[in-house]
Design an enzyme around this catalytic site. Structure first.
Site, short mmCIF file in Angstrom:
data_model
loop_
_atom_site.label_atom_id
_atom_site.label_comp_id
_atom_site.label_asym_id
_atom_site.label_seq_id
_atom_site.Cartn_x
_atom_site.Cartn_y
_atom_site.Cartn_z
N ASP A 40 0.80 -1.14 -0.03
CA ASP A 40 0.08 -0.07 0.02
C ASP A 40 0.65 1.28 0.09
O ASP A 40 2.21 1.18 0.44
CB ASP A 40 -0.86 -0.10 1.12
CG ASP A 40 -2.13 0.90 1.21
OD1 ASP A 40 -2.34 1.59 -0.13
OD2 ASP A 40 -2.91 1.20 1.99
N GLY A 41 0.39 2.39 -0.67
CA GLY A 41 1.07 3.60 -0.52
C GLY A 41 1.73 3.97 -1.77
O GLY A 41 2.48 4.98 -1.83
N ARG A 60 0.32 7.56 -2.85
CA ARG A 60 0.90 8.67 -2.10
C ARG A 60 2.30 8.94 -2.53
O ARG A 60 2.82 9.93 -2.28
CB ARG A 60 0.66 8.39 -0.27
CG ARG A 60 -0.49 8.61 -0.08
CD ARG A 60 -0.92 7.92 1.29
NE ARG A 60 -1.36 6.55 0.88
CZ ARG A 60 -1.41 5.72 2.20
NH1 ARG A 60 -1.25 6.01 3.28
NH2 ARG A 60 -1.90 4.47 1.90
N TRP A 61 3.11 7.71 -2.74
CA TRP A 61 4.48 8.05 -2.85
C TRP A 61 4.61 8.84 -4.11
O TRP A 61 5.45 9.78 -4.23
CB TRP A 61 5.19 6.59 -3.26
CG TRP A 61 6.50 6.51 -3.42
CD1 TRP A 61 7.50 6.64 -2.51
CD2 TRP A 61 7.36 6.60 -4.77
NE1 TRP A 61 8.81 6.25 -2.94
CE2 TRP A 61 8.56 6.33 -4.57
CE3 TRP A 61 6.72 6.67 -6.01
CZ2 TRP A 61 9.57 6.36 -5.44
CZ3 TRP A 61 7.92 6.60 -7.08
CH2 TRP A 61 9.18 6.80 -6.63
N HIS A 82 2.80 3.08 -9.07
CA HIS A 82 2.53 1.69 -9.29
C HIS A 82 3.62 1.05 -9.97
O HIS A 82 4.24 -0.08 -9.73
CB HIS A 82 1.39 1.37 -10.14
CG HIS A 82 0.18 1.85 -9.45
ND1 HIS A 82 -0.05 1.53 -8.04
CD2 HIS A 82 -1.22 2.63 -9.86
CE1 HIS A 82 -1.32 2.23 -7.90
NE2 HIS A 82 -1.95 2.79 -8.50
N GLU A 117 -12.47 -4.66 -4.28
CA GLU A 117 -12.98 -3.10 -3.96
C GLU A 117 -12.03 -2.54 -4.92
O GLU A 117 -12.51 -1.12 -5.37
CB GLU A 117 -12.88 -2.80 -2.55
CG GLU A 117 -13.52 -3.45 -1.73
CD GLU A 117 -13.41 -4.77 -1.41
OE1 GLU A 117 -12.12 -5.38 -1.65
OE2 GLU A 117 -14.29 -5.43 -0.45
N ARG A 172 -11.96 1.87 -8.70
CA ARG A 172 -11.08 3.07 -8.85
C ARG A 172 -11.52 3.49 -10.24
O ARG A 172 -12.07 2.70 -11.22
CB ARG A 172 -9.68 2.33 -8.66
CG ARG A 172 -9.24 2.27 -7.15
CD ARG A 172 -7.83 2.12 -7.06
NE ARG A 172 -7.34 1.85 -5.73
CZ ARG A 172 -6.21 2.02 -5.25
NH1 ARG A 172 -5.28 2.30 -6.03
NH2 ARG A 172 -5.98 1.61 -3.86
N LEU A 224 11.06 -21.28 -4.02
CA LEU A 224 10.05 -20.34 -3.59
C LEU A 224 8.83 -20.25 -4.48
O LEU A 224 8.86 -20.43 -5.64
CB LEU A 224 10.33 -18.86 -3.45
CG LEU A 224 9.54 -17.74 -3.37
CD1 LEU A 224 9.17 -17.63 -1.86
CD2 LEU A 224 10.02 -16.17 -3.82
N ARG A 253 -5.28 -1.92 8.70
CA ARG A 253 -6.42 -2.72 8.64
C ARG A 253 -6.18 -3.68 7.48
O ARG A 253 -5.17 -3.66 6.97
CB ARG A 253 -7.51 -1.62 8.31
CG ARG A 253 -7.33 -0.73 6.81
CD ARG A 253 -8.45 -0.27 6.29
NE ARG A 253 -8.01 0.80 5.43
CZ ARG A 253 -7.58 2.15 5.50
NH1 ARG A 253 -7.69 2.69 6.70
NH2 ARG A 253 -7.15 2.82 4.61
N SER A 297 -8.23 -4.79 4.96
CA SER A 297 -8.86 -4.19 3.67
C SER A 297 -9.35 -5.66 3.00
O SER A 297 -9.34 -5.60 2.00
CB SER A 297 -7.95 -3.43 3.09
OG SER A 297 -7.71 -2.36 3.50
#
Ligand code: IPE
Ligand code: IPE
Ligand code: MG
Length: 235
Positions: free
Chosen positions: A17-18, A21-22, A34, A64, A68, A128, A189, A191
Site C-alpha cells: 500500500d502507498g 501517495r508515494w 505503481h 474493491e 477506482r 519459492l 487494517r 482491507s
C-alpha cells in the site's frame, strides 16, 4: 546481503500500500507509484528466494479496487501483464513457482493469457512459491468456498464439516496459512484480504510506502517476526 535469522516464517504475505501517495509526494501521477512498486515486488521476491522462504504472496488488486477510476485500473492491469511477461526469466533463474489467486473471471483475456502462460512455464520450479492475489477479497473467497462445499454436501450429506475440509475449498487450498503479514504505508487494517487464513498470523505494520519497501525493510520485518512469541492459545 545474507540473513541470519533462526525463526523464519514459512509464508510471508504483503499488503502493498502507498503507491499513490508515494507518487503524489513527488508531484507525479499515481501510476508512477505503481510502476515503482513493481521494483519493490522484484526486490522482496528475489530476497525471499535467496533467504529460503517457501511462500511469498502479495495483495496486488482487491475486489474493491475495481471501483477506482477506469484509467487507473487499466494502467494497473497493463503493468501486471507487462511484469508477468518480463519477469519470466527472473522466475526461472531463481527457481520460483508463480501463481495467481482471485476472481480471474473479471480479468481481461490478455491478462488471463499472461497469467496462464507464466504459471504454466514456472510450474516445475520448486524453490519459492510466489503468489499474486488479483481481483481477490477475503469475503469473496469464503463465499465461493461455502458455495462449492454446500454443493458437495448435497451429493454427500455424510461429509464431516471442519476447518480442514473448508480450507480445501478456499483458493489457497494446499498453501500454508501466512505466518507473517506486512502492511506498508501506515494503514492499520486488513482491507478484506485473507480473512480466514490470517486467524493466527503475526502482523507487522510499517509507515514505509510500498515503492520504498525493499530488502532492508523486509529484513527488519523478518527480525521483528523472529522476536514474536506465537502461542496459538496455549500457555
Ligand atoms: C497500493 O497503492 C496499490 C493498490 C492498491 C493497487 P495505492 O494505490 O493504494 O496507494 P495509496 O494508498 O493511494 O497511496
Ligand atoms: C489494499 O489497499 C488492497 C491492496 C493492496 C491490493 P487499498 O489501498 O485498496 O486499501 P484501503 O482502501 O486503503 O483500505
Ligand atoms: Mg492504498
Amino acid at each position: 546481503m545474507e540473513l541470519n535469522i533462526e525463526k523464519l516464517p514459512v509464508h510471508v504475505t504483503l499488503i502493498m500500500d502507498g503507491n499513490g501517495r508515494w507518487a503524489t509526494l513527488r508531484g507525479r501521477e499515481r501510476v508512477f507509484g505503481h510502476a515503482e512498486g513493481v521494483e519493490s515486488v522484484r526486490a522482496v521476491t528475489t530476497a525471499a528466494a535467496r533467504w529460503g522462504i517457501k511462500y511469498i504472496s502479495f495483495f496486488a488488486f482487491s475486489e474493491e479496487n475495481w471501483n477506482r477510476p477506469a484509467a487507473e485500473v487499466e494502467t494497473l492491469m497493463g503493468l501486471m501483464c507487462e511484469a508477468m511477461n518480463k519477469e519470466l526469466p527472473t522466475f526461472m533463474e531463481n527457481n520460483i513457482r508463480f501463481r495467481v489467486l482471485g476472481d480471474l473471471s473479471r480479468l481481461s483475456e490478455d491478462l488471463r493469457d499472461s497469467v496462464e502462460q507464466t504459471c504454466r512455464a514456472t510450474d516445475g520450479n520448486d524453490g519459492l512459491t510466489m503468489i499474486l492475489f488479483l481481483s481477490y477479497s477475503g469475503k469473496w473467497d469464503i463465499l465461493q468456498a461455502a458455495e462449492r462445499m454446500a454443493h458437495d454436501l448435497i451429493g454427500n450429506p455424510g461429509l464431516r464439516v471442519d476447518a480442514a475440509l473448508f480450507g480445501n475449498y478456499l483458493v489457497t487450498a494446499g498453501i500454508p496459512d501466512p505466518d507473517l503479514l506486512i502492511r506498508t504505508s501506515g494503514e492499520k487494517r486488513i482491507s478484506n484480504y485473507m480473512l480466514w487464513q490470517t486467524a493466527y498470523t503475526e502482523y507487522v505494520f510499517t509507515d514505509t510506502l510500498w515503492p520504498d519497501f525493499r530488502e532492508a525493510e523486509f529484513r527488519a520485518a523478518l527480525e521483528e517476526y523472529s522476536r514474536r512469541d506465537r502461542r496459538f492459545g496455549k500457555v
